[in-house]
Write an enzyme that holds these catalytic residues in place. Sequence first.
Site, mmCIF file in Angstrom:
data_model
loop_
_atom_site.group_PDB
_atom_site.id
_atom_site.type_symbol
_atom_site.label_atom_id
_atom_site.label_comp_id
_atom_site.label_asym_id
_atom_site.label_seq_id
_atom_site.Cartn_x
_atom_site.Cartn_y
_atom_site.Cartn_z
ATOM 1 N N LYS A 43 15.102 -16.239 -4.376
ATOM 2 C CA LYS A 43 15.075 -15.320 -5.521
ATOM 3 C C LYS A 43 14.371 -15.976 -6.699
ATOM 4 O O LYS A 43 13.535 -15.371 -7.337
ATOM 5 C CB LYS A 43 16.499 -14.924 -5.967
ATOM 6 N N LYS A 65 6.896 -4.880 -1.383
ATOM 7 C CA LYS A 65 8.274 -4.543 -1.027
ATOM 8 C C LYS A 65 8.428 -4.360 0.468
ATOM 9 O O LYS A 65 9.398 -4.781 1.070
ATOM 10 C CB LYS A 65 8.683 -3.258 -1.758
ATOM 11 N N GLU A 84 10.561 -16.360 -6.108
ATOM 12 C CA GLU A 84 9.731 -15.159 -6.004
ATOM 13 C C GLU A 84 9.589 -14.403 -7.320
ATOM 14 O O GLU A 84 8.561 -13.778 -7.541
ATOM 15 C CB GLU A 84 10.189 -14.222 -4.867
ATOM 16 N N GLU A 136 19.076 -18.311 -0.292
ATOM 17 C CA GLU A 136 18.764 -17.025 -0.915
ATOM 18 C C GLU A 136 18.539 -17.198 -2.428
ATOM 19 O O GLU A 136 17.625 -16.594 -2.996
ATOM 20 C CB GLU A 136 19.903 -16.032 -0.616
ATOM 21 N N ASN A 183 -3.326 2.772 4.796
ATOM 22 C CA ASN A 183 -2.316 1.732 4.659
ATOM 23 C C ASN A 183 -2.231 1.041 6.020
ATOM 24 O O ASN A 183 -2.132 1.719 7.032
ATOM 25 C CB ASN A 183 -0.999 2.452 4.287
ATOM 26 N N GLY A 184 -2.311 -0.290 6.082
ATOM 27 C CA GLY A 184 -2.234 -0.983 7.377
ATOM 28 C C GLY A 184 -3.423 -1.909 7.566
ATOM 29 O O GLY A 184 -4.171 -2.184 6.622
ATOM 30 N N HIS A 222 19.260 -37.552 3.120
ATOM 31 C CA HIS A 222 18.274 -37.775 4.188
ATOM 32 C C HIS A 222 16.854 -37.489 3.721
ATOM 33 O O HIS A 222 15.954 -37.297 4.529
ATOM 34 C CB HIS A 222 18.629 -36.920 5.413
ATOM 35 N N ARG A 240 6.338 -0.865 -4.025
ATOM 36 C CA ARG A 240 5.979 -1.433 -2.722
ATOM 37 C C ARG A 240 5.040 -2.630 -2.882
ATOM 38 O O ARG A 240 4.858 -3.404 -1.950
ATOM 39 C CB ARG A 240 5.294 -0.372 -1.856
ATOM 40 N N TRP A 297 -2.815 -2.909 -1.579
ATOM 41 C CA TRP A 297 -2.380 -4.304 -1.583
ATOM 42 C C TRP A 297 -3.397 -5.027 -0.713
ATOM 43 O O TRP A 297 -3.461 -4.787 0.491
ATOM 44 C CB TRP A 297 -0.974 -4.388 -0.996
ATOM 45 N N CYS A 308 0.837 -1.193 0.000
ATOM 46 C CA CYS A 308 0.000 0.000 0.000
ATOM 47 C C CYS A 308 0.874 1.246 0.000
ATOM 48 O O CYS A 308 1.941 1.267 0.585
ATOM 49 C CB CYS A 308 -0.930 0.104 1.192
HETATM 50 C C1 F6R Z 1 12.996 -11.167 -0.829
HETATM 51 C C2 F6R Z 1 12.663 -10.043 0.010
HETATM 52 C C3 F6R Z 1 11.970 -10.293 1.297
HETATM 53 C C4 F6R Z 1 12.471 -9.317 2.375
HETATM 54 C C5 F6R Z 1 11.640 -9.476 3.658
HETATM 55 C C6 F6R Z 1 12.162 -8.592 4.769
HETATM 56 O O1 F6R Z 1 13.658 -10.767 -1.987
HETATM 57 O O2 F6R Z 1 12.914 -8.919 -0.337
HETATM 58 O O3 F6R Z 1 12.127 -11.608 1.705
HETATM 59 O O4 F6R Z 1 13.821 -9.568 2.622
HETATM 60 O O5 F6R Z 1 10.307 -9.135 3.381
HETATM 61 O O6 F6R Z 1 12.127 -7.258 4.402
HETATM 62 P P1 F6R Z 1 13.022 -6.185 5.137
HETATM 63 O O7 F6R Z 1 14.437 -6.502 4.871
HETATM 64 O O8 F6R Z 1 12.591 -4.871 4.558
HETATM 65 O O9 F6R Z 1 12.695 -6.295 6.603
#
Ligand code: F6R
Length: 608
Positions: A485, A603, A488, A481, A97-98, A504, A27, A73, A2
């Site tokens: 990536k 985001k 997502e 990681e 937002n929230g 295992h 975002r 969102w 949002c």
């Molecule tokens: C993945 C990604 C998320 C953030 C997570 C934490 O690419 O960006 O997994 O790492 O939402 O976000 P922050 O770092 O802003 O607390």
Amino acid sequence: MCGIVTAIATNNVVPVLLEGLRKLEYRGYDSAGLAVLSGSLSRLRAAGRVAELAALADARQLSANIGIAHTRWATHGVPSERNAHPHISGGLAVVHNGIIENFEAIKSSLEARGYVFESETDTEAIAHLVHSKLETHPDLFEAVRLATNELVGAYAIGVLAEADPFRAIVARRGSPLLLGIGEQGMYAASDTAALLQVTRKVVYLEDGDLAELRLDGYRVVRPDGEAVEREVHLSSLSADAVELGQFRHYMQKEIFEQPQALGNTLEMIAGGGAISPQHFGARAAEIFDGVRRVLVLACGTSYHAGLVARYWLESVAKIPTTVEIASEYRYRESVPEADTLVVVISQSGETADTLAALKHAKTLGMARTLAICNVPESAIVRESALRFITRAGPEIGVASTKAFTTQLAALALLTLALAKLNGRLPEAEEQRHLTALRHLPVAVQKVLELEPEIEKWAQRFASKEHALFLGRGRHWPIAMEGALKLKEISYIHAEAYAAGELKHGPLALVDKDMPVIAVSPADELLEKLKSNLQEVRARGGELYVFADAGSEIPESEGVHILHMPEHYGMLSPVLHVIPLQLLSYHAALVKGTDVDKPRNLAKSVTVE
Ligand code: F6R
């Protein structure tokens, strides 16, 4: 997650509202809307992109000097035009937002008073609640104050009223909101990027603050109505920092910005700078003194940075370290230990679970807190005793890339600072680590040059439905990681395992259709990893190996090798994550997904 933009100005604010929303698109959102006052209230909403909203505004030739705008969102109710903000009650419009946790109770009592709800959102309850307050308190600012005092949960809101056309009211608790002081008016938005088009002078609102924006200025009050002064900051962000420039996507731009981002983050040790607790704030030496353990709290990619740091902190600084997913830690019964340094890692500094986990650790009596964060005035930074601000610059792509590597740089400095304080970093060792850190941007640059080869691999990947990532030791979190990536942004199902775990269980999944990506640095675990790779080959699995020069893994049928530069010691995870970022980026390109705004993701995750 949002986004809000509010504006009151001497000129037409519609282009400012729309441009602000475009800057907040990163975002994450699924619908957009705006309301402006020009004699009467006009509202436009689109169950899609900001571009659709802009087309509607164009068609209507909308023009006004005051307005509120929103990207939504979905939390309560499906993404649709009916649920998109602003929500209206009488001549009053609200964006939010929230999440309002007590909205069912508020809704029932308002329905009993005759209010009719048109949407499934919690936001509509705020609109009707403010409207109901106006009956007894005709002053809009006061009505908003009384209404917000009844809200439980997180909110940042913007309010406009037809009957009060010369001011906009905003308020925040839990969700981010800042004011912008411009030449032609006053503005508010969820983050600075939305306001750089009109001003760099910003005021960060505190939790519970309520502000009135007028053409000639603004005022801020606390929930009890008492006036407060908030400092005016000059944002160091330039409008260019949030432009795409020569790149196709923000994610690509941000991957390629990593050498610069690392150089900026490590500026304090450039030249002759030594390792010092001062990097973490003036009180760091005092707070670090007597630290016997470290507890890292974070989510997602930031959590993976914490997992790498555990290997560093235990092997170099010899400090027992626990790394926990913030959403788990905040609700579980744990045993607090006062001599713990609590390290919270967050790109945005607004992640609701990480913030709550930090507050929870503090209520358990753990006062030594350090935030590693990319946003200086964020809630998490303000809640922590110490701070290290990574200087990655704004990260717009939803998938975190440069934030991750700069977090690792910060955590490497933390490891060395704690090791030095504990007498575990002899002078020669310190110099060796400093040299490696100073050289890191150049080393990352070299890895980026592998992009054309990785692109070829990505072509083969994009048709796959699943992938397995393997790593060992401090590169196991890098495998995690890489899998995150890939899933997502390309929506390919990916899992990561510590390579020793393969036999295992997960080995059962391996066949010719399951690509296996191995993070294979030439470190002390290489020989073990090679045996794990044999296990994969023996079952017909196709291997994609990211090997350091000197790893001596021969290329053969079904075994593809990409040679990285020479092994980079402790900091090797920083280099090894780069090809995995590129691989997911290019796989997503081939698949044609929305790289910067993957479906269902936001985001900044400011709700639970
Ligand atoms: C993945 C990604 C998320 C953030 C997570 C934490 O690419 O960006 O997994 O790492 O939402 O976000 P922050 O770092 O802003 O607390």
